[in-house]
Design an enzyme around this catalytic site. Sequence first.
Site, mmCIF file in Angstrom:
data_model
loop_
_atom_site.group_PDB
_atom_site.id
_atom_site.type_symbol
_atom_site.label_atom_id
_atom_site.label_comp_id
_atom_site.label_asym_id
_atom_site.label_seq_id
_atom_site.Cartn_x
_atom_site.Cartn_y
_atom_site.Cartn_z
ATOM 1 N N ASP A 19 0.836 -1.207 0.000
ATOM 2 C CA ASP A 19 0.000 0.000 0.000
ATOM 3 C C ASP A 19 0.868 1.252 0.000
ATOM 4 O O ASP A 19 1.873 1.316 0.723
ATOM 5 C CB ASP A 19 -0.870 0.044 1.267
ATOM 6 C CG ASP A 19 -2.206 -0.650 1.077
ATOM 7 O OD1 ASP A 19 -2.252 -1.661 0.345
ATOM 8 O OD2 ASP A 19 -3.196 -0.177 1.668
ATOM 9 N N ASP A 66 -9.706 2.564 -8.294
ATOM 10 C CA ASP A 66 -9.666 1.249 -7.666
ATOM 11 C C ASP A 66 -9.550 1.365 -6.146
ATOM 12 O O ASP A 66 -8.825 2.219 -5.635
ATOM 13 C CB ASP A 66 -8.428 0.509 -8.213
ATOM 14 C CG ASP A 66 -8.324 -0.920 -7.727
ATOM 15 O OD1 ASP A 66 -9.223 -1.707 -8.042
ATOM 16 O OD2 ASP A 66 -7.338 -1.245 -7.026
ATOM 17 N N TYR A 101 -9.592 2.328 1.053
ATOM 18 C CA TYR A 101 -8.449 1.890 1.876
ATOM 19 C C TYR A 101 -7.240 2.826 1.851
ATOM 20 O O TYR A 101 -6.155 2.430 2.282
ATOM 21 C CB TYR A 101 -7.997 0.498 1.407
ATOM 22 C CG TYR A 101 -9.145 -0.441 1.091
ATOM 23 C CD1 TYR A 101 -9.953 -0.931 2.114
ATOM 24 C CD2 TYR A 101 -9.437 -0.801 -0.218
ATOM 25 C CE1 TYR A 101 -11.016 -1.766 1.831
ATOM 26 C CE2 TYR A 101 -10.512 -1.641 -0.504
ATOM 27 C CZ TYR A 101 -11.291 -2.121 0.518
ATOM 28 O OH TYR A 101 -12.347 -2.945 0.231
ATOM 29 N N GLU A 158 -14.846 2.748 -7.070
ATOM 30 C CA GLU A 158 -14.971 1.342 -6.690
ATOM 31 C C GLU A 158 -14.870 1.229 -5.178
ATOM 32 O O GLU A 158 -13.781 1.211 -4.602
ATOM 33 C CB GLU A 158 -13.882 0.469 -7.322
ATOM 34 C CG GLU A 158 -14.211 -1.007 -7.167
ATOM 35 C CD GLU A 158 -13.126 -1.905 -6.580
ATOM 36 O OE1 GLU A 158 -13.384 -3.108 -6.440
ATOM 37 O OE2 GLU A 158 -12.029 -1.422 -6.239
ATOM 38 N N ASP A 206 -13.841 -9.663 -11.635
ATOM 39 C CA ASP A 206 -13.530 -10.301 -10.348
ATOM 40 C C ASP A 206 -14.527 -11.433 -10.081
ATOM 41 O O ASP A 206 -15.448 -11.663 -10.853
ATOM 42 C CB ASP A 206 -13.615 -9.274 -9.219
ATOM 43 C CG ASP A 206 -12.463 -8.282 -9.270
ATOM 44 O OD1 ASP A 206 -11.347 -8.679 -9.660
ATOM 45 O OD2 ASP A 206 -12.683 -7.101 -8.929
HETATM 46 C C1 NOJ Z 1 -10.295 -4.323 -7.246
HETATM 47 C C2 NOJ Z 1 -10.097 -4.921 -8.594
HETATM 48 O O1 NOJ Z 1 -11.330 -5.026 -9.256
HETATM 49 C C3 NOJ Z 1 -9.443 -6.270 -8.405
HETATM 50 O O2 NOJ Z 1 -9.360 -6.956 -9.636
HETATM 51 C C4 NOJ Z 1 -8.087 -6.088 -7.766
HETATM 52 O O3 NOJ Z 1 -7.548 -7.351 -7.478
HETATM 53 C C5 NOJ Z 1 -8.183 -5.261 -6.485
HETATM 54 N N1 NOJ Z 1 -9.013 -4.110 -6.612
HETATM 55 C C6 NOJ Z 1 -6.811 -4.780 -6.057
HETATM 56 O O4 NOJ Z 1 -6.366 -3.770 -6.903
#
Ligand code: NOJ
Length: 541
Positions: free
Chosen positions: A174, A204, A208, A246, A312
């Site tokens: 991070d 993304d 966090y 996201e 995902d």
């Molecule tokens: C969310 C993404 O959609 C996913 O594919 C990724 O593994 C994680 N964030 C970490 O960046």
Amino acid sequence: MIKQDDPLWYKDAVFYEVYVRAFHDSNADGHGDLPGLTAKLDYIQNLGFDCIWLLPIYPSPLKDDGYDIADYYNIHPDYGTLEDFEILTKEAHQRGIRIIADLVLNHTSNQHPWFQSARKSRSSKYRDYYVWSDTNRKYKDARIIFIDTETSNWTWDDTAGQYYWHRFYSSQPDLNFNNPAVQEEMFNVMKFWLDLGIDGFRVDAVPYLFEREGTICENLPETHDYLKRLRKFIDTNYPGRVLLCEANQWPEDVRPYFGDGDEFHIGFHFPIMPRIFMAIRKSDISDVKNIMARTPEIPSNCQWCTFLRNHDELTLEMVTEEERQWMWQEYAPESRMRLNLGIRRRLAPLLDGDQRKIELANSILFSLIGTPIIYYGDEIGMGDNIWLEDRAGVRTPMQWENSPDVGFSHADPKKFYLPVINDPIFGYEHINVKDQQNCPSSLLNQIKKMIAVHKAYRAFGRGDFSWVDVDNDAIAAYYRTYQDEKILVIQNLSATSQAIAFPLDTIHQPIDILNQKKLHLTNKPPFSLNLAGYEYLWLKI
Ligand code: NOJ
């Protein structure tokens, strides 16, 4: 850049999520690339998509398929060059299509030169770009996200002589957003891509960014303050470009990411998604109703973004433990189908390859609220391969045509980055773009129609939403209204036909806008309506 005639363009748009590696290979190396995508823009335009979201395209060791960035200012060599990116953007804009890409703020790859320098010396100017600690006992209340692979958010680094913090894979340290230099660096990254012509970012893992002791290290006020600065930067220097959030959170926790209309333009609505699957399996719309009731109002310049599947696993973070077990039992009976807190399957196999159910799910997606996103391949009902590692099974080559190379690449299929889907139901012989283009009733053509109608009525993207009570939980009925547009959506979630009292006492004949015909009702009140199994109607009143 595209002419910015409407700053709220994203409200009426339909998005398409593209994994460049999977889409089309222009140089026969077995990996999709940017020129390959450019060559397929006509397909995307023809379907009616307004904006493409590109999964990470940057140099990366690919431990997390590019979400582990090793250089924010370049293109992964498999994908091409910065010039190829500029050509893609220009060609897309000429077709009225916008391009957004992932902006990964939270972490880099451990191969990033910043991390490499940071770990080697405490006096490196990059040491403080990351989060270090002598103990692994800090921030204990932060959950682990990749529970199948990671046992801690701290990993010991021998060279550094300290632990470093990571919310995802240990290969993704991070960044330390307490450090003003990190904050500034990300403005440079944004500026770089915005100057190249990009139309915005899917940001993304936003919850966090900061860590604070005694918290779960998610959705902290510091994070919102920083994101508001990013937004201000866009509004001041690049009006019309957008930020898509996201944050896999409950609606009330996503709400602050819209701020007072001064943070994100668009935010994914994660919890609706599994509930659409619940509703179809249970033939009962109640779970969707409950989450809609829990969804707060958002500022008028903001928009929810809805989806059925993405790259995902189908995440089950935003359901109760009981619901999760139920979803696993119903939709992921084999253990290989499960990953972390989710299900690594594609839309069509989840819905038994039944076109009626797949269309119904899309009807809900396109009519419920917000801006819909389609994941590449789901428009033709592509299958998955649960035997591949991690989430690779939902990232296989796009099936363009019925040939062993699926029209994806001129390379020997043995050299493809992943094998094509070749099972008896979802294999390329049965599921491919070309065949479906030639068949008027194909899933592809039905989705194309939904996209066109969604875009023809602002009620879908911008309208008010209200449920219509038809006294039958197997029926999902609601109004979408905007100015003088009034659309009544009626959907049968069950396999059997359902007779309902038509929820209108109007003498006006509603128009079925998906099929451009008048709805046939009995000629005297009370009007009744018979819906076939999984039938959906979008009616203009
Ligand atoms: C969310 C993404 O959609 C996913 O594919 C990724 O593994 C994680 N964030 C970490 O960046």
